[in-house]
Design a protein around this motif. Structure first.
Motif, PDB file in Angstrom:
ATOM      1  N   ASP A  12      55.094  43.546  25.479  1.00 19.56           N
ATOM      2  CA  ASP A  12      55.061  42.248  24.790  1.00 19.56           C
ATOM      3  C   ASP A  12      53.290  41.528  25.100  1.00 19.56           C
ATOM      4  O   ASP A  12      52.821  40.869  24.705  1.00 19.56           O
ATOM      5  N   ILE A  13      53.202  41.705  26.313  1.00 24.99           N
ATOM      6  CA  ILE A  13      52.241  41.435  27.346  1.00 24.99           C
ATOM      7  C   ILE A  13      51.198  42.459  27.560  1.00 24.99           C
ATOM      8  O   ILE A  13      52.127  43.106  27.919  1.00 24.99           O
ATOM      9  N   SER A  14      50.484  43.413  26.946  1.00 22.66           N
ATOM     10  CA  SER A  14      49.305  44.566  27.102  1.00 22.66           C
ATOM     11  C   SER A  14      48.086  44.706  27.448  1.00 22.66           C
ATOM     12  O   SER A  14      47.987  43.495  27.808  1.00 22.66           O
ATOM     13  N   PRO A  15      47.510  45.814  28.130  1.00 25.22           N
ATOM     14  CA  PRO A  15      46.786  45.325  29.179  1.00 25.22           C
ATOM     15  C   PRO A  15      45.255  46.040  28.151  1.00 25.22           C
ATOM     16  O   PRO A  15      45.974  47.273  26.795  1.00 25.22           O
TER      17      PRO A  15
ATOM     18  N   VAL B  95      46.641  48.410  34.112  1.00 24.07           N
ATOM     19  CA  VAL B  95      48.349  49.134  33.825  1.00 24.07           C
ATOM     20  C   VAL B  95      48.881  48.881  34.856  1.00 24.07           C
ATOM     21  O   VAL B  95      50.184  48.235  35.107  1.00 24.07           O
ATOM     22  N   TRP B  96      48.318  48.152  35.954  1.00 25.84           N
ATOM     23  CA  TRP B  96      49.003  47.355  37.448  1.00 25.84           C
ATOM     24  C   TRP B  96      49.348  46.869  36.653  1.00 25.84           C
ATOM     25  O   TRP B  96      50.842  46.262  37.266  1.00 25.84           O
ATOM     26  N   LEU B  97      49.653  45.732  36.052  1.00 25.17           N
ATOM     27  CA  LEU B  97      50.085  44.294  35.208  1.00 25.17           C
ATOM     28  C   LEU B  97      51.025  45.136  34.774  1.00 25.17           C
ATOM     29  O   LEU B  97      52.073  44.073  34.362  1.00 25.17           O
TER      30      LEU B  97
ATOM     31  N   GLY C 121      50.025  39.204  23.233  1.00 21.42           N
ATOM     32  CA  GLY C 121      48.691  40.138  23.168  1.00 21.42           C
ATOM     33  C   GLY C 121      48.354  40.884  24.233  1.00 21.42           C
ATOM     34  O   GLY C 121      49.432  41.096  24.992  1.00 21.42           O
ATOM     35  N   THR C 122      46.949  41.030  24.684  1.00 18.66           N
ATOM     36  CA  THR C 122      46.502  41.657  25.371  1.00 18.66           C
ATOM     37  C   THR C 122      45.899  41.128  26.930  1.00 18.66           C
ATOM     38  O   THR C 122      45.613  39.975  26.395  1.00 18.66           O
ATOM     39  N   VAL C 123      45.677  41.541  27.593  1.00 14.96           N
ATOM     40  CA  VAL C 123      45.140  40.791  29.137  1.00 14.96           C
ATOM     41  C   VAL C 123      44.874  42.051  29.974  1.00 14.96           C
ATOM     42  O   VAL C 123      44.327  42.917  30.471  1.00 14.96           O
TER      43      VAL C 123
ATOM     44  N   ASP D 247      41.964  37.865  34.001  1.00 13.89           N
ATOM     45  CA  ASP D 247      43.288  37.019  32.820  1.00 13.89           C
ATOM     46  C   ASP D 247      44.006  36.324  34.304  1.00 13.89           C
ATOM     47  O   ASP D 247      43.952  35.456  33.912  1.00 13.89           O
ATOM     48  N   LEU D 248      44.559  37.137  34.776  1.00 16.35           N
ATOM     49  CA  LEU D 248      45.562  36.972  35.427  1.00 16.35           C
ATOM     50  C   LEU D 248      45.259  35.908  36.725  1.00 16.35           C
ATOM     51  O   LEU D 248      45.613  34.879  37.191  1.00 16.35           O
ATOM     52  N   VAL D 249      43.728  36.742  37.304  1.00 15.63           N
ATOM     53  CA  VAL D 249      43.144  35.952  38.373  1.00 15.63           C
ATOM     54  C   VAL D 249      43.090  33.996  38.241  1.00 15.63           C
ATOM     55  O   VAL D 249      43.418  33.462  38.977  1.00 15.63           O
TER      56      VAL D 249
END
Length: 477
Positions: free
Chosen positions: A341-344, A350-352, A438-440, A444-446
């Protein structure tokens, strides 16, 4: 995905008018590719595949040969005079653009199918590209194992006791072995998959089964709709003599909607293998309590016999018998949120996927009354012994290493320790909701950590993302 070393159409087509003959095909420079930092040759910059409508015939299950026709619903974010699809698959016999034959050629060096259009595909315009092909899928070696693993289309020959089988195992870049595609997770798409197989066999794919056609005793066509966009590597296709086991729907979808439950077991699958998936509904409930609603309409597993890595293929995880254990089942389920669902947007991040799925193992263990801090300590000890690295991968061999999984999970644990369970749960659910479909990137996480948890949470997470050495073990109070 779980490494063996670690365990584990949207809208209508806009029809374009008749145009002059297409110009001759020309090679385009690599700068026209998406520009992934790990796989710079993948994809086409400016191309947006909205949907793949794949009709696939497997006449002799267990052998590699396939016959297929796929129609890609395309649009663009920049003018594109040529379509460059990733493909190392069978022989292409024809290509049509909105029903009209167009020039094409395969570039084996670039591993592309090059298609010249009558006029450039412009932003906001949609068109249908249909490719017909047949033969033996290509070979792409997995880039990060220290022993040979071929990605993409898999063939399991029949034996005296078992039927022949086929399935897909494509992460990170193997879908192009059987499907002309923009084979990069930054270009997610929906899928309509039609699988024609001999009588007695079953076809299964990502999404919800919407039809089964065919005369009694003759070939059968199984039709699946994957209505939410997913990355190409996550497309599941399975052919086998399966027993399909349907279970009660689980009310963990958006707004509490029921999620269809179905699992596919090869006929004769032993009970211990089946039991690894007996608690899937409970797992979905626990994880949705942390991550928010399950993002798709269905979930289950398809069991395969080769001793390969487990893979979180969308809505239907591909689970080898050898990986049919509860922690692995939980890990692949978590990837439905984080990976599918949430992709790099770039493979270096890819650690996400893997860090979140690994941390889900800890959350599940805690729900069973186990000590999550002890699990975190074991991860830390392993990293301290084997060595570690900052979380952004710099080469393909790092994509699925111990740091991607365990250091990624410990980064999330550090954030939890810094801000407490309530803020951590809110952070996870905000992340899942904001980037759903979407993608991240790591940045974005930080940024979200800073806005949702403040400087303390951001600093805790950033240390694990960036430090060249192993940070101290974060400890829950």
């Amino acid at each position: 995905m779980v490494s063996l070393l670690l365990c584990g159409g949207r809208g209508e087509t806009q029809v374009v008018p008749a145009l002059p003959p297409a110009p001759p095909l020309q090679s385009l420079p690599n700068t026209q590719n998406i520009g992934d930092s790990i796989f710079p040759a993948l994809g086409q910059a400016g191309l947006d595949v909205l949907n793949y409508d794949l009709a696939l015939t497997v006449a002799r299950p267990g052998t590699p040969q396939i016959q297929a026709e796929v129609t890609l619903l395309l649009t663009a974010t920049r003018p594109l005079p040529q379509i460059r699809l990733d493909f190392v698959g069978p022989t292409v016999s024809s290509v049509r653009w909105n029903g009209r034959a167009v020039p094409f050629r395969t570039d084996s060096a670039a591993q592309k199918l090059l298609v010249s259009l009558p006029a450039p595909l412009l932003p906001g315009v949609r068109g249908n590209l249909t490719v017909r092909y047949a033969g033996t899928p290509g070979i792409v070696r997995d880039p990060d194992f220290n022993f040979p693993v071929n990605l993409g289309w898999q063939s399991v020959p029949s034996t005296a006791e078992t039927a022949g089988a086929n399935f897909t195992l494509s992460e990170p870049n193997g879908t192009r072995t059987f499907l002309p595609s923009n084979d990069h997770p930054s270009d997610k798409a929906t899928f309509l998959t039609r699988i024609t197989v001999p009588a007695g066999f079953t076809g299964a794919a990502s999404g919800v089964q919407i039809a089964q056609t065919g005369a009694t005793g003759g070939p059968q066509t199984f039709v699946f709709s994957q209505a939410q966009p997913v990355p190409t590597y996550a497309l599941a296709i399975h052919v086998n003599k399966f027993e399909r086991v349907d279970s009660p729907a689980v009310p963990v979808g958006v707004n509490g909607s029921p999620v269809q439950r179905r699992d596919y077991f090869p006929i004769g699958t032993a009970q211990p293998t089946r039991e690894a998936y007996a608690r899937t509904a409970e797992m979905m409930t626990v994880l949705s309590g942390w991550f928010g609603p399950y993002p798709f309409s269905a979930y289950g597993v398809a069991v395969v016999t080769p001793p390969l890595p487990a893979l979180e293929t969308a809505t239907l995880s591909t689970m080898p018998v050898s990986s049919s254990r509860e922690p692995v089942a939980l890990h692949e389920l978590a990837h439905q949120w984080f990976g599918n669902d949430i992709s790099p947007a770039d493979w270096s991040d890819v650690w996400l996927n893997e860090g979140f799925a690994t941390y889900a193992e800890l959350l599940w263990a805690e729900a069973q009354g186990e000590n999550g801090q002890e699990m975190a300590a074991r991860w830390w000890t392993t990293l301290n012994r084997t060595g570690t690295r900052p979380l952004a991968a710099r080469r393909a061999e790092q994509l699925f290493d111990t740091s991607a999984y365990r250091r990624g999970a410990l980064g999330l644990h550090a954030l939890r320790v810094a801000v407490g369970d309530d803020k951590f749960r809110t952070f996870l659910q905000t992340y899942a909701a904001r980037y759903s479909g979407g993608t991240v990137r790591t940045a974005d996480l930080v940024t979200l950590a800073r806005t949702q948890t403040g400087p303390e949470g951001e600093a805790a997470l950033r240390l694990w993302i960036e430090s060249a050495t192993l940070p101290p073990l974060p400890v829950l109070p």
